[in-house]
Design an enzyme around this catalytic site. Structure first.
Site, PDB file in Angstrom:
ATOM      1  CD  GLU A 136      -0.975   0.752   3.791  1.00 50.69           C
ATOM      2  OE1 GLU A 136      -1.289   1.732   3.740  1.00 50.69           O
ATOM      3  OE2 GLU A 136      -1.378  -0.210   4.586  1.00 50.69           O
TER       4      GLU A 136
ATOM      5  CE  LYS B 276      -6.089   6.264   5.454  1.00 49.95           C
ATOM      6  NZ  LYS B 276      -6.430   6.413   6.961  1.00 49.95           N
TER       7      LYS B 276
ATOM      8  CG  ASP C 106     -16.063   4.742  11.474  1.00 51.76           C
ATOM      9  OD1 ASP C 106     -15.588   4.333  10.330  1.00 51.76           O
ATOM     10  OD2 ASP C 106     -15.431   6.066  11.962  1.00 51.76           O
TER      11      ASP C 106
ATOM     12  CB  SER D 137     -12.020  -0.356   8.029  1.00 50.37           C
ATOM     13  OG  SER D 137     -11.238  -0.453   7.185  1.00 50.37           O
ATOM     14  CB  ALA D 138     -13.571   0.529   2.906  1.00 51.51           C
TER      15      ALA D 138
ATOM     16  CE  LYS E 186      -3.587   1.441  11.662  1.00 48.56           C
ATOM     17  NZ  LYS E 186      -4.034   0.762  10.423  1.00 48.56           N
TER      18      LYS E 186
END
Length: 816
Positions: free
Chosen positions: A58, A122, A179, A181-182, A200
């Site tokens: 990435e 991002k 919320d 994450s994709a 995380k």
């Protein structure tokens, strides 16, 4: 938990059909519009084509994680780590509005320089069409790809392994904020393996694991079977949550990936590699820091894609910078693990040649090449994956008659590294004794392989969908390659590439690397005009092919023609000539290089016309001179039988004057000044037909004429002698062929493989004519013009191509 499951199912049901629809559309899109938005680097494409291990990386870590210029050093270290463990790195980003897979050093710096700038995005799945589409409106955007976007682009390129730092997850309070994450939804619909150090620790890890389960994502953590192995929490090796699965080695991870793609599953896999112990931040220490950082983000209303960078910045501040050291250490260790998994996966796929996943593959070295259509993708077993295939033509064989071959090519197959020199004002040409800045590409090459590929491409015609679906070879001549490989990773990749093109690999000798030999390699440094400056080759494995093995292969094939290249040992050459003579096959010799061309005259049993064992050779000017000098030095030009033939051709003053006129007319002073005509005539008793390749100036053919050959009509480019009465020859015929086409220097891509293509097409045409019952003789002017003309046209196609054999060779038979 019910809410979490419902959220996950909602996201899947609303997007999966669209995903598949978009992907099918992407796979069938023409190359021109696709490359406006998507580009794979030469290095990555070559590695994928050769089925070499590739690891996706990435770029959000550089644009939104680390400041410039420290991020440049980190990027170089991570890519270096990937290379150290045997794989090719493919850093992925959006650069100037184009999705990029694989960056060179300048591009790596370019994306790193965007760190911290307001217009640097991002990039997740939702951002890709906006950032790329706006390029058409004249606005170029840059962006660092998240795990989700990196997975999408990696899968499009055909990369199956992706190493990163930490995975996104379900944020705390997601029941009310939604919320999530994709990264998680992408793992559920994109079949790429992600190697990370878990999620995380400021995320809701329990809900994250639940969500991954609902998405159908297998989660495995590296540890010991039979021991308690916990899902890691990024900075910490454990989270208190048991890992759903445990793997101990990179090979165990690879077999899971291998199974997923073989079965055609559509979800990815998550492999968690806990942070190295010496860099771990204990849970007791990091928990308080995380809690304070999360609360601060909530108070300030930081949500969405800004939430994670904000919290990480707070953690860095509160930990006194120890989080940065931990982050770097885990990323480097994940890069190591990713490379090791990719290497194991490449070995599995090379051995088993599994069914392909839905991921696209770039099958051409052309930067504008399109992704294959679904149909051709499903039939990719008829394509090379390398090192980019040398052609897109399918060379399928007929099992019912697998032993017979009409044209046998015996010689080298190698990995070709072509270095295209970057000139500068101070250094317009490459220099010796120093490194030279170059663009380096990797292809399947080797003289024997190139001649074989050219012959097959000419005979089988251009790429068509029908050629991929047929399991039976088209009617006509059959060609087989006899060569040797090591079973090292490079050799396995080459063998797999050949099999995937439908090549008959029954004549390929595979040796154990423990024997001290590796798969052949060739490195060429070209000047700024595409001409060869210098080269190096390791062909030991071909040089050591045994005479007994070659004898059996020739007897098995019973060919009409056998072509050998100069990489064979003198003993092997002698055996090939002897056995071919016994079974009535003609022998052609491709000298390969000035040094190796001399090996022909280090062998025994060549024979003198009309009992010659070698019938044809195609040297260039330098190889011709080397062959002549060596033949003279070792006594071949002192034999009485040789003298009788040379004397019989009766080279008189009229012949010399005609040659001089031809050289003046066509500006070929070297033929006389360097003595090339005299040298060629001296070799004709041992090789009755010589095609001397003059590069951009064309081809000069010389032939010993049999006693019953027809009288040639006069021609400005054809000169003959009248042999002495009652001798073995009727004389010599020299004929000049100007270049088939004057290729502008701006269109010359590389000279590599041009001579090999010429000979491969020429021999294929000869065999084709023989099988058609036409009994061609190179002493006939019409036949000679036919075969050389085709060979020259093939050479032009390769001259314009980055491949060792130009794809246009496959259309010669149609056009001619």
């Amino acid at each position: 938990m019910v809410l979490m499951r419902n959220l996950a199912r909602l996201s899947r049901s609303g997007t999966s059909g669209l995903q598949h629809s978009v992907q099918r559309r992407a796979l069938t899109v023409a190359s021109s519009p696709l490359t406006k938005f998507f580009k794979v680097s030469e290095e990555v494409r070559a590695a994928l084509n050769a089925r070499k291990p590739v690891v996706a990386l990435e770029s959000a870590i550089y644009t939104h994680g680390f400041p410039y210029p420290g991020n440049v050093a980190l990027a170089q270290d991570i890519e270096g780590q990937i290379r150290k463990y045997g794989a090719v790195p493919a850093t992925i980003c959006v650069l100037d509005g184009v999705c990029r897979v694989g960056l060179d050093s300048k591009e790596l710096v370019q994306i790193a320089e965007t760190s911290g700038k307001k217009n640097t995005s991002k990039v997740s799945r939702r951002d890709i069409p906006y950032l790329t589409g706006m390029k058409l409106a004249g606005k170029n955007f840059n962006g660092g790809t998240t795990i989700a976007a990196t997975m999408i682009l990696a899968e499009m390129a055909g990369i199956k392994v992706f190493a990163t730092g930490g995975l996104g997850g379900v944020h705390r309070g997601a029941e009310s904020t939604m919320d999530i994450s994709a990264d998680l939804t992408e793992l559920g619909r994109t079949n790429v393996a992600v190697i990370s150090s878990g999620s995380k620790a400021f995320l809701d890890l329990e809900k994250t694991l639940e969500y991954l389960e609902t998405q159908g994502v297998p989660v495995s953590t590296f540890g010991k079977h039979g021991e308690r192995v916990e899902f890691p929490a990024f900075y910490s090796r454990g989270s208190g949550l048991l890992s759903p699965n445990v793997v101990e080695t990179a090979k165990e991870a690879a077999v899971i990936i291998h199974a997923s793609h073989t079965l055609g599953l559509t979800s990815g896999q998550l492999f968690c590699n806990p942070i190295p112990k010496e860099f771990e931040i204990p849970t007791s220490e990091i928990t308080a820091i995380i809690a304070e950082s999360v609360e601060k983000a909530r108070q300030e209303g930081v949500i969405g894609k800004d939430n994670t960078p904000y919290i990480l910045a707070r953690i860095k501040e509160k930990s006194g910078g120890s989080s940065i050291s931990a982050n770097k250490a885990l990323v480097m260790d994940n890069a190591r693990m990713g490379a090791q998994i990719a290497v194991e996966l490449a070995m599995l796929e090379t051995v088993d040649s599994p069914a392909e996943s839905k991921a696209g593959y770039f099958m051409h070295s052309d930067p504008t090449a399109s992704l294959p259509s679904p149909k051709s993708h499903q039939l990719s077993s008829c394509l090379s994956s390398s090192f980019p295939p040398s052609s897109s033509t399918s060379f399928c064989i007929e099992e019912a008659d697998k032993d017979k071959a009409d044209l046998l090519i015996i010689g080298s197959i190698a990995v070709d590294y072509t270095c295209a020199y970057f000139p500068s004002r101070s250094s317009p040409k490459p220099s010796l004794a120093t490194s030279n800045p170059s663009a380096i590409t990797e292809t399947i090459g080797g003289v024997g392989h190139n001649v074989f590929t050219a012959a097959c491409m000419y005979l089988n015609g251009p790429h068509t969908s029908a050629s991929f679906t047929s399991t039976i070879s088209p009617p006509g001549p059959k060609v087989r390659l006899i060569t040797a490989l090591s079973s090292d990773l490079t050799g396995q990749s080459l063998l797999s590439a050949l099999k995937s093109r439908g090549v008959d690999t029954s004549g390929i000798l595979v040796r154990d690397p423990a024997a001290g030999v590796s798969t052949a390699r060739y490195i060429a440094l070209n000047d700024a005009k595409g001409g060869l400056f210098t080269a190096a080759a390791d062909m030991r494995i071909v040089e050591e092919m045994g005479a007994e093995y070659l004898r059996k292969e020739i007897e098995r094939a019973k060919p009409k023609w056998v072509c050998i290249d100069g990489n064979l040992s003198p003993q092997a050459i002698a055996e090939v000539v002897k056995v071919s003579h016994v079974i009535g096959a003609k022998v052609a010799f491709e000298p390969t290089s000035a040094h190796k061309s001399m090996r022909l005259f280090d062998s025994s049993g060549l024979g003198v016309f009309p009992n010659n064992g070698v019938h044809l050779a195609a040297p260039n000017e330098y190889e011709l001179k080397a062959m002549w000098e060596h033949a003279k030095n070792v006594g071949f030009l002192e034999e009485m039988e040789w003298f009788k033939v040379v004397d019989s051709v009766n080279v008189d003053s009229m012949f010399r004057n005609s040659i001089e006129f031809l050289c003046q007319t066509h500006k070929l002073p070297g033929l006389l000044e360097q003595g090339l005509i005299q040298q060629a005539i001296s070799l004709l008793p041992y090789i009755p037909t010589l095609f001397v390749k003059l590069g951009a100036k064309g081809v000069l053919s010389l032939h010993l004429l049999p006693p019953n050959s027809p009288q040639y009509p006069p021609s400005p480019t054809t000169i003959t002698t009248i042999g002495r009465p009652s001798t073995v020859t009727r004389g010599v015929c020299a004929r000049y062929f100007p270049p088939a086409e004057k290729v502008p220097q701006s269109e010359v891509v590389s000279v590599n493989g041009v001579g090999d293509t010429f000979l491969g097409v020429l021999l294929a045409r000869m065999v084709e004519l023989e099988l058609a019952g036409k009994q061609p003789s190179l002493a006939e002017q019409g036949v000679l013009g036919d075969v050389i003309g085709l060979g020259q046209k093939g050479a032009v196609e390769t001259l314009r191509s980055a491949e060792a054999v130009g794809n246009g060779v496959g259309r010669l038979r149609v056009r001619w």
